[in-house]
Enzyme design. Sequence first.
Site, short mmCIF file in Angstrom:
data_model
loop_
_atom_site.label_atom_id
_atom_site.label_comp_id
_atom_site.label_asym_id
_atom_site.label_seq_id
_atom_site.Cartn_x
_atom_site.Cartn_y
_atom_site.Cartn_z
NE ARG A 161 -8.97 2.58 5.38
CZ ARG A 161 -9.28 3.26 4.28
NH1 ARG A 161 -9.71 4.50 4.34
NH2 ARG A 161 -9.14 2.68 3.09
CG HIS A 181 -2.09 -0.85 1.18
ND1 HIS A 181 -2.00 -2.22 1.14
CD2 HIS A 181 -3.41 -0.58 1.20
CE1 HIS A 181 -3.21 -2.75 1.11
NE2 HIS A 181 -4.10 -1.77 1.14
CG ASP A 219 -6.60 -5.30 2.65
OD1 ASP A 219 -5.96 -4.24 2.57
OD2 ASP A 219 -7.52 -5.58 1.86
CB SER A 230 -10.93 -0.31 4.37
OG SER A 230 -10.76 0.39 5.58
NE ARG A 265 -13.71 -1.34 -0.28
CZ ARG A 265 -13.03 -1.94 0.69
NH1 ARG A 265 -11.88 -1.44 1.08
NH2 ARG A 265 -13.51 -3.00 1.28
C1 MIC Z 1 -8.70 -0.62 1.04
O1 MIC Z 1 -8.85 -1.17 -0.03
O2 MIC Z 1 -9.49 0.25 1.49
C2 MIC Z 1 -7.52 -1.00 1.89
C3 MIC Z 1 -6.59 0.15 1.91
O3 MIC Z 1 -6.85 -2.10 1.32
C4 MIC Z 1 -8.04 -1.35 3.29
C5 MIC Z 1 -7.00 -1.52 4.32
C6 MIC Z 1 -6.45 -0.24 4.82
O4 MIC Z 1 -7.17 0.74 5.00
O5 MIC Z 1 -5.25 -0.24 5.10
C7 MIC Z 1 -8.96 -2.56 3.34
O6 MIC Z 1 -9.63 -2.84 2.37
O7 MIC Z 1 -9.10 -3.17 4.41
FE1 SF4 Z 2 -4.83 -2.60 -2.24
FE2 SF4 Z 2 -7.18 -2.42 -0.97
FE3 SF4 Z 2 -6.91 -1.57 -3.48
FE4 SF4 Z 2 -6.83 -4.14 -2.98
S1 SF4 Z 2 -8.59 -2.78 -2.66
S2 SF4 Z 2 -5.46 -3.01 -4.33
S3 SF4 Z 2 -5.79 -4.18 -1.00
S4 SF4 Z 2 -5.92 -0.72 -1.68
#
Ligand code: MIC
Ligand code: SF4
Length: 642
Positions: free
Chosen positions: A535, A65, A119, A533, A379
């Site tokens: 997080r 990331h 994640d 997410s 997303r």
């Molecule tokens: C995301 O796709 O939103 C992330 C970044 O991969 C997150 C994890 C994070 O916020 O570090 C996730 O999907 O859990």
């Molecule tokens: Fe990385 Fe999250 Fe995006 Fe997947 S959805 S590529 S884990 S930031």
Amino acid sequence: MGLNITQKIISAHLIDGRMEEGEDIAIRIDQTLTQDATGTMAYLQFEALGLKKVKTDLSVSYIDHNMLQSGFENADDHRYLQSVAAKYGVHFSRPGNGICHQVHLERFGVPGKTLLGSDSHTPTSGGIGMMAMGAGGLDVAVAMGGGAFYLKMPEVVKIQLTGKLQNFVTAKDVILEVLRVLTVKGGLGRVVEYGGPGVKSLSVPQRATITNMGAELGATTSIFPSDEKTKEFMKLQKRAKNWSPLEADEGAKYSKVIKIDLSKLEPLLAKPHSPDSISKVKSIKRTKVDQVCVGSCTNSSLYDLMITAALLKGKKIHPDVSCTITPGSKQVFEAIAANGALTDIISSGARILESGCGPCIGMGQAPSSGAVSVRSFNRNFPGRSGTKDAQVYLASPETCVAAALTGYITDPRELKKFPRVVLPKSIKIDDAGIIPPTDNPTKVTVLRGPNIAPLPINKGMSSTLEGEVLLKTGDNITTDHIMPAGAKVLPLRSNIPKIAEYVYFQHDPGFVTRAKEKNGGFIVGGENYGQGSSREHAALAPMYLGLKMVLTKSFARIHLANLINFGILPLNFANPDDYDKIDQGDILKLPMVSDIIATGADLTVKNITKGVDIPVTYSLTPRQVSIVRAGGLLNYTRGGGR
Ligand code: MIC
Ligand code: SF4
């Protein structure tokens, strides 16, 4: 009685509880994964447990990331993660080795095993027949320490697949169709299990695209059977010995069956700003495109990159489009370099990025103001791209390429000639990007840079809570609203006091100042609060600002667990219409709340400003009540709780 796949895996891992829908269960975790944006907290928490070594079969720490090194912060964090991995028996996947989910699928996933990852897209490994779930870093730290993972026994929904995908229609269109049917709330408390004769027409990477984006349903996880296609994939990975078959028994029970005929699907996309805002690509009226991005953990497999290259071959990216392409792993990158597909991508004028999350999490490639961006990602929440007013569409790599070549959102079937991509029978397997744990952990010094601030620890819950409603939100608030990511904020993931300055930063820039002035308070939300997410910073940073309670119509699974883990009381309206009886700025009081939740008695929130009493519910297990009362899981564990 016949068992479905979910029940089979859970029964083989059950530590506590009964396998009945909605019952609280605890399961053993075989493997864990972390990534750098959630990993620093997870390993700080693991260190706080005081163990010598992880107790799982396998734990992997990925760097994918926080790849931009525009200051010392991310580099310091990577150094910490590498040293802590060596010390505690964790494999370390170096920056550049690829996106955690893609690499885990390729190199580590094992059918029938459990995987817990910090994640939300950890269910990607469901494509290989694993029960793979996303969780907050603290839950993953506990699992690394050999602790159980607690969840509600999910109900299991079956997606019965028949037929075969037509040219230009893809696995991405399958999951977009599932999102259309079930919406971003439809997976709550559920596992989505795939079955039926259509399954065998899908390769493991295609299945993984589907289980990956099952996260957007809010599901506990998604899973495919392990069959001959799985064996084929594992053979390609030179891991055939890890393969075993896994399928649902004849007569297995499901709470609901949704039928999808693959041959009837058409190219779909998700419109701004939600992954369930689905439309047929052909129904979108002429829309000019400014940016196209192919990649992310949803669509960056070897096939995805090869079809992208084949469609671009001999053509040029439209002059008004900025196009980036990201191979999901070093393995994919090397394979396209070796077979010439990379040359086709480069000569089309696309920009090739290093293997990692990149634009998906706003780590670079923020679109221009008001831009339309078509991405093969999962997303499209507002602001996630790094540009507040960007219009992000989600689609298959094929639809992305059609937009990149024409400059407009275009049904890929208009490209006419469908290139037949034949995947190689064997590929180069080189795990040089994965550093196994050292044999000599006592010699390892854990390296901590100044970016890593100590973990803030909450106080135990006060007997009565009183305070102001700092914010009232609508439905489907995402963790990207609560705790934004992006190139500016992500480097602060290891420093809660600093990252706390960005809570609700884009959605409500006054939030932090208000929270500080009022000495903390409450949040009131609508349906599906905290979707997206895993997080834990979306709970941890508000906790640091004094958030004591969140009252909503409903919560998303992982965020709910994170609130509990950090001692923030999650409550629901007993009567959803009462949402209208509270406004931002109202003073609420919960007299003797700590004692009341301990007894399981009815609870009422007093709106002092409006003079009304609002009945609320709390669906917390006795263990969760103790965690909240203790001020979070770390206090609870230190106090002898398990
Ligand atoms: C995301 O796709 O939103 C992330 C970044 O991969 C997150 C994890 C994070 O916020 O570090 C996730 O999907 O859990
Ligand atoms: Fe990385 Fe999250 Fe995006 Fe997947 S959805 S590529 S884990 S930031």
